[in-house]
Design a protein around this motif. Sequence first.
Motif, mmCIF file in Angstrom:
data_model
loop_
_atom_site.group_PDB
_atom_site.id
_atom_site.type_symbol
_atom_site.label_atom_id
_atom_site.label_comp_id
_atom_site.label_asym_id
_atom_site.label_seq_id
_atom_site.Cartn_x
_atom_site.Cartn_y
_atom_site.Cartn_z
ATOM 1 N N ASN A 147 0.859 -1.179 0.000
ATOM 2 C CA ASN A 147 0.000 0.000 0.000
ATOM 3 C C ASN A 147 0.901 1.236 0.000
ATOM 4 N N LEU A 148 0.670 2.154 -0.939
ATOM 5 C CA LEU A 148 1.528 3.326 -1.064
ATOM 6 C C LEU A 148 0.947 4.570 -0.394
ATOM 7 N N ILE A 149 -0.198 4.453 0.260
ATOM 8 C CA ILE A 149 -0.832 5.639 0.832
ATOM 9 C C ILE A 149 -0.949 5.577 2.353
ATOM 10 N N ASP A 150 -0.331 4.581 2.981
ATOM 11 C CA ASP A 150 -0.517 4.418 4.423
ATOM 12 C C ASP A 150 0.655 4.929 5.257
ATOM 13 N N ASP A 151 1.648 5.525 4.612
ATOM 14 C CA ASP A 151 2.802 6.093 5.313
ATOM 15 C C ASP A 151 3.605 5.040 6.061
ATOM 16 N N ALA A 152 3.541 3.783 5.638
ATOM 17 C CA ALA A 152 4.390 2.727 6.197
ATOM 18 C C ALA A 152 5.346 2.312 5.084
ATOM 19 N N TRP A 153 6.585 2.756 5.196
ATOM 20 C CA TRP A 153 7.537 2.586 4.106
ATOM 21 C C TRP A 153 8.518 1.462 4.414
ATOM 22 N N LEU A 154 8.422 0.361 3.698
ATOM 23 C CA LEU A 154 9.327 -0.759 3.919
ATOM 24 C C LEU A 154 10.766 -0.393 3.592
ATOM 25 N N TRP A 155 10.950 0.341 2.511
ATOM 26 C CA TRP A 155 12.298 0.686 2.052
ATOM 27 C C TRP A 155 12.614 2.161 2.270
ATOM 28 N N ASN B 155 7.698 -3.184 9.858
ATOM 29 C CA ASN B 155 7.497 -2.796 11.255
ATOM 30 C C ASN B 155 6.349 -3.653 11.791
ATOM 31 N N LEU B 156 6.625 -4.437 12.832
ATOM 32 C CA LEU B 156 5.617 -5.364 13.354
ATOM 33 C C LEU B 156 4.815 -4.775 14.509
ATOM 34 N N THR B 157 5.026 -3.491 14.789
ATOM 35 C CA THR B 157 4.369 -2.869 15.940
ATOM 36 C C THR B 157 3.299 -1.848 15.556
ATOM 37 N N ASP B 158 3.103 -1.615 14.254
ATOM 38 C CA ASP B 158 2.232 -0.505 13.841
ATOM 39 C C ASP B 158 0.843 -0.934 13.367
ATOM 40 N N SER B 159 0.526 -2.215 13.461
ATOM 41 C CA SER B 159 -0.791 -2.726 13.046
ATOM 42 C C SER B 159 -1.055 -2.579 11.556
ATOM 43 N N ILE B 160 -0.011 -2.315 10.774
ATOM 44 C CA ILE B 160 -0.152 -2.248 9.315
ATOM 45 C C ILE B 160 0.429 -3.533 8.737
ATOM 46 N N TRP B 161 -0.445 -4.336 8.134
ATOM 47 C CA TRP B 161 -0.037 -5.656 7.648
ATOM 48 C C TRP B 161 0.091 -5.628 6.134
ATOM 49 N N THR B 162 1.298 -5.888 5.655
ATOM 50 C CA THR B 162 1.542 -5.811 4.216
ATOM 51 C C THR B 162 1.456 -7.162 3.515
ATOM 52 N N ILE B 163 1.677 -8.249 4.254
ATOM 53 C CA ILE B 163 1.672 -9.577 3.634
ATOM 54 C C ILE B 163 0.532 -10.449 4.162
ATOM 55 N N VAL B 164 0.297 -10.412 5.463
ATOM 56 C CA VAL B 164 -0.776 -11.214 6.059
ATOM 57 C C VAL B 164 -1.966 -10.300 6.347
#
Length: 302
Positions: free
Chosen positions: A152-160, A240-249
């Motif tokens: 997701n590109l609009i949730d401000d959770a940046w993997l890279w 980040n496993l603490t932010d409740s934003i799930w990118t794969i599961v």
Amino acid sequence: MSKDKTQKTVQTTGHAWDGDLQEFNNPLPTWWLWAFYATVVFAIIYWILYPTLPIGDTYTKGAFNDITYTTEDGKTETTHWNTRALFEKEMQEAREMQAKYVERLSDASYQEIQSDPEQSGFAFSMAKVLFADNCAACHQTGGNGVIGMYPNLIDDAWLWGGSFEQIEQSIREGRQGNMPGFKGQLSSQQIGDVSAYVLSLSGHEMPEDEISRGEEVFAANCAVCHGNDAQGKTAMGSANLTDSIWTIVDVPAADSMEEKKSAVMELVREGKSREMPAWKERLSDTEIKILTYYVHEMGGGK
């Protein structure tokens, strides 16, 4: 009623048939006649000004000046005035204007684009087309992505990373993300415990004994990628496993805590690989810059 009341006499044309069958003379309203005359005058003027009347195998070319324009492939054409030529001329002017804006964007820094409403607006309008043509197939039209496949590109959770430089690097060079499977390294209980611990990091209530054991498993196997604080590492693209934003599961979609845990366990067991292709060979430097700016602003980049 009084017979002295004056009765109006209807005019006739003077023609009569069978003795009493007469033709009334009802002239058209004056306003209607003038409107008709005006349409005749308008038609004559139109015939003079615009290409209109057929003459043999050709037609009148109108009174407007010829139009010279350059097509998209660089060919110059000159022809009499017509709507097709006018359209081509306007398209040429639009291309020239767009080229000027693109040149300005190519020379400007991201901060300059951000602070200039005119450049920012143009970048957004052009980026929407670029995004739809090149990115929407995976990340969806609005950039929402698909959980388990495309971020997701609009949730401000940046993997890279969410800086202009990091986003540009992702687009230009691509990214290769890999979550290894642990089914050959961890037992079923360990996978269940570490899954419970991961869920607890984002506020899910899990048994304390599972959390305690899972924390140890995490420290020994997962912290190297996700960090001791479990907040991920941008250099590795780990989540980040603490932010409740799930990118794969898709944990939020699971109905019960058991289903949430099972979904996380499946990921830990089997792992997951994802690849972001490199676009440096398919997009120009300016197009990459425009897309970078668009993605940064769309997701509230850092």
